[in-house]
Design an enzyme around this catalytic site. Structure first.
Site, mmCIF file in Angstrom:
data_model
loop_
_atom_site.group_PDB
_atom_site.id
_atom_site.type_symbol
_atom_site.label_atom_id
_atom_site.label_comp_id
_atom_site.label_asym_id
_atom_site.label_seq_id
_atom_site.Cartn_x
_atom_site.Cartn_y
_atom_site.Cartn_z
ATOM 1 N N TRP A 74 39.746 -14.849 -17.357
ATOM 2 C CA TRP A 74 40.677 -13.727 -17.353
ATOM 3 C C TRP A 74 40.558 -13.120 -18.741
ATOM 4 O O TRP A 74 40.889 -13.759 -19.734
ATOM 5 C CB TRP A 74 42.088 -14.236 -17.081
ATOM 6 C CG TRP A 74 43.122 -13.160 -16.916
ATOM 7 C CD1 TRP A 74 43.430 -12.486 -15.768
ATOM 8 C CD2 TRP A 74 43.996 -12.643 -17.920
ATOM 9 N NE1 TRP A 74 44.431 -11.583 -16.009
ATOM 10 C CE2 TRP A 74 44.797 -11.657 -17.319
ATOM 11 C CE3 TRP A 74 44.172 -12.912 -19.277
ATOM 12 C CZ2 TRP A 74 45.761 -10.941 -18.010
ATOM 13 C CZ3 TRP A 74 45.130 -12.191 -19.977
ATOM 14 C CH2 TRP A 74 45.919 -11.230 -19.341
ATOM 15 N N GLY A 101 41.805 -20.597 -23.717
ATOM 16 C CA GLY A 101 42.560 -20.531 -24.971
ATOM 17 C C GLY A 101 42.001 -19.450 -25.868
ATOM 18 O O GLY A 101 41.307 -18.535 -25.411
ATOM 19 N N GLU A 483 64.585 -7.768 -12.408
ATOM 20 C CA GLU A 483 63.625 -8.436 -11.525
ATOM 21 C C GLU A 483 63.109 -7.461 -10.453
ATOM 22 O O GLU A 483 61.914 -7.425 -10.158
ATOM 23 C CB GLU A 483 64.294 -9.666 -10.889
ATOM 24 C CG GLU A 483 63.461 -10.424 -9.883
ATOM 25 C CD GLU A 483 62.146 -10.965 -10.431
ATOM 26 O OE1 GLU A 483 61.912 -10.923 -11.644
ATOM 27 O OE2 GLU A 483 61.324 -11.410 -9.606
#
Ligand code: F6R
Length: 610
Positions: A74, A101, A483
């Site tokens: 990603w 990472g 939300e």
């Protein structure tokens, strides 16, 4: 987000790694790749886009390797492309590395290596790891990797192979999870950034902790600490929740998961309510009543949707248990210098249990001596290993990037925890019993919302061409508005904001015109009149209004363009059904606009970078 899978053993490493990548697929990625060793040669294959593209590319090659490491990427450093996809290599293609990472000092390391004549082919920070290991390699892959790690700043979960070591994967971790699974009888071993990606359920599993490094060979693993001293690690057989199921007859995981909510909410309170005493209990809670009674302050840490659940829980805990509570965004909180006293309880909420900012914030508060209660959906995730105690959501695997059922299970679980905390303090048994009745009514209420999906779909179709939405609410309905807006923006790519309704006149009213759609979340009786006044203000400025309100609300016809009347429910739990309406609304708008609903652009299910 990025995923790692590696295999060494007698079966087909390429097939096993591909299956592993498919298990990691739902977390979100934009490219993938695999490398293996075949008769002293390193082979590799990479593809942009779906794992299926990698599978097709592999079919065209003879990829019969003795071991393999694979990766879903990603993009963080450099655009999604085959070039930037992992594995990354040294100049001679002897070493392959997959990495999750970020290497924070990659520019300085690249500069150092460039001076030695090393050149780089990708825009990634990860390529530097392969080049650095090669720089130090003198026949011992472990020693070279350790030297490389000692110069690296940042965080990693990684796996390394070298063409001259066909039976060995080196795995290392700092802040990013790495699980290793072994089966001695079958003489095989697996490495993954997510233990749930292992297909076999009979593995002896261990997790690498910070700065540990391992040599993984068929059926065996040796672990060393940062000083290269061997460490005895105990392995465990893990119990897994049910497998990630298929979409069944639903067109998307999101729709399927929305429909699961009557059951998932029920599972969240099943066997946890004690009606006779008007309280709740949790099977895994290792904090004693005395511990809970000593709590004078609560800090909730979370990101995204989980933070919205945290905001609602913070109001609940203050209202019902009378404990001062704040809900903090983990990525902000971790860079503050928070005051943690002996009587502070930290609640970390994370569906995945892997969100890096939440985990980092948890580590920070633990370093300050706080007790951490995790609220999590995924067993054996990093949060569950680091928290002092964990309450599980029992929602089953959530595959859709857009969180739906986990949110309502978080709210249910946190409502029960509030009940427990409140009953240990001022709440009477009768009040507790009344609250339990409201909780038990939830599955039916949610079912009735789902039955109205065609009405919600029609509304979505009517408004799908608008480009700007405001979700307005007060009290518990304000986080529910946040939300609702997040759901809409992440899968439809529409600019949507959640706002406290009373704040509109302090600035955002300037945005109201006939092109703005306002969703009025009128689910809290205590603030209903005020909400209606706020919606009148929107109407006066010609904004379009969709009102979601309790079934007996009067006077809405003069205010709203469209009205959806919902079943009665107490203010404290209303955010559950109202959010489900918003989930369906966002889903059908996205469907109308033709976006990739289960894999929205630029997003990942498990956010393992800061
Ligand atoms: C939105 C969504 C995200 C997550 C956030 C935290 O639909 O899913 O905002 O809520 O990335 O994830 P967890 O809960 O796994 O820590």
């Amino acid at each position: 987000m990025c995923g790692i899978f590696g295999y060494v053993g007698p079966r087909s490493p390429a097939a096993i790694c591909l299956a592993g990548l498919k298990n990691l697929e739902y977390r979100g990625y934009d490219s993938s790749g695999i490398a293996g060793i075949q008769e002293g040669k390193l082979l590799w294959c990479k593809a942009s886009g779906k794992i299926h593209s990698l599978e097709q590319a592999l079919e065209k090659k003879l990829f019969e390797v003795e071991l393999a490491i694979a990766h879903t990427r990603w993009a963080t450093h450099g655009k999604p492309s085959e070039h930037n996809a992992h594995p990354h290599f040294d100049a001679d293609h002897k070493i392959a590395v997959v990495h999750n990472g970020i290497i924070e000092n990659h520019l300085a390391l690249k500069e150092m290596l460039r001076k030695e004549g090393v050149s780089f082919y990708s825009e990634t920070d990860s390529e530097v790891i392969a080049k650095l290991i090669s720089h130090f390699y003198k026949g011992d892959l472990l020693a070279a990797t350790q030297k490389a790690l000692s110069l690296m700043r940042g965080f990693w979960g990684m796996a390394v192979i070298h063409k001259d070591h066909p039976g060995k994967i080196i795995a290392a971790a700092r802040e990013n999870p790495i699980a290793i699974g072994m089966n001695l009888q079958r003489m095989e071993a697996f490495v993954s950034s997510d233990v749930h990606a292992f297909h076999e359920r009979d593995l002896d599993i261990l997790f690498l902790r910070n700065d540990e490094i391992a040599i993984v060979t068929p059926g065996h693993v040796q672990v060393f600490d940062h000083a290269s001293l061997p460490i005895e690690k105990t392995t465990e057989r893990l119990l897994f929740d049910e497998e990630r199921g298929s979409k069944e007859t639903y067109s998307h995981y999101m729709l399927k998961e929305i429909h699961e909510q009557p059951q998932t909410i029920q599972k969240a309170f099943h066997n946890r309510l004690i009606p006779d005493f008007g309280t709740a209990e949790f099977e895994n809670l290792t904090l004693s009543s005395a511990d809970l009674l000593s709590v004078k302050r609560i800090i909730i840490l979370a990101c995204g949707t989980s933070w919205h659940a945290g905001l609602i829980a913070a109001s609940l805990l203050e209202d019902k248990a009378r404990i001062p509570t704040v809900a903090e965004i983990a990525s902000e909180f971790r860079y503050k210098n928070p005051i943690i006293s002996e009587d502070t309880l930290v609640i970390a909420i994370s569906q995945s249990g892997e969100t890096l900012d939440t985990i980092a914030a948890v580590r920070e508060v633990k370093a300050k001596g706080a007790k951490v209660l995790g609220i999590c959906n995924v067993r054996h995730s990093t949060l569950t290993r680091e928290a002092d105690s964990t309450l599980f959501l029992r929602a089953g695997p959530e595959i859709s990037v857009c969180s739906t059922k986990a949110f309502t299970s978080q709210l249910t679980t946190l409502s029960l925890f509030t009940l427990l905390m409140a009953r240990l303090r001022h709440m009477s048994k009768e009040e507790g019993q009344a609250f339990i009745q409201e909780v038990e009514a939830l599955p039916n209420i949610v079912e009735s919302i789902l039955q109205r999906k065609e009405t919600i779909k029609a509304l979505a179709q009517k408004y799908a061409h608008y480009e700007c939405f405001f979700f307005l609410g007060r009290h518990y309905m304000f986080p529910a508005s946040l939300e609702g807006a997040l759901k809409l923006k992440e899968i439809s790519y529409i600019n949507a904001q959640g706002y406290p309704a009373g704040e509109m006149k302090h600035g955002p009213n300037a945005l109201i015109d006939p092109s703005l759609v306002v969703i009025g979340m009128c689910g809290n009786l205590r603030t209903l009149d005020k909400m209606l006044s706020n919606l009148m203000e929107v109407k006066a400025r010609l904004g379009k209004i969709i009102a979601l309100a309790p079934h007996d609300t009067e006077g809405l016809e003069e205010i709203a363009d469209d009205i959806l009347l919902l079943p009665s429910i107490c203010d404290e739990l209303a955010s559950i059904p109202y959010s489900i309406v918003c989930q369906l609304f966002a889903y059908y708008i996205a469907l109308e606009r033709g976006t990739d609903i289960d894999q929205p652009r630029n997003l990942a299910k498990s956010v393992t970078v800061e």
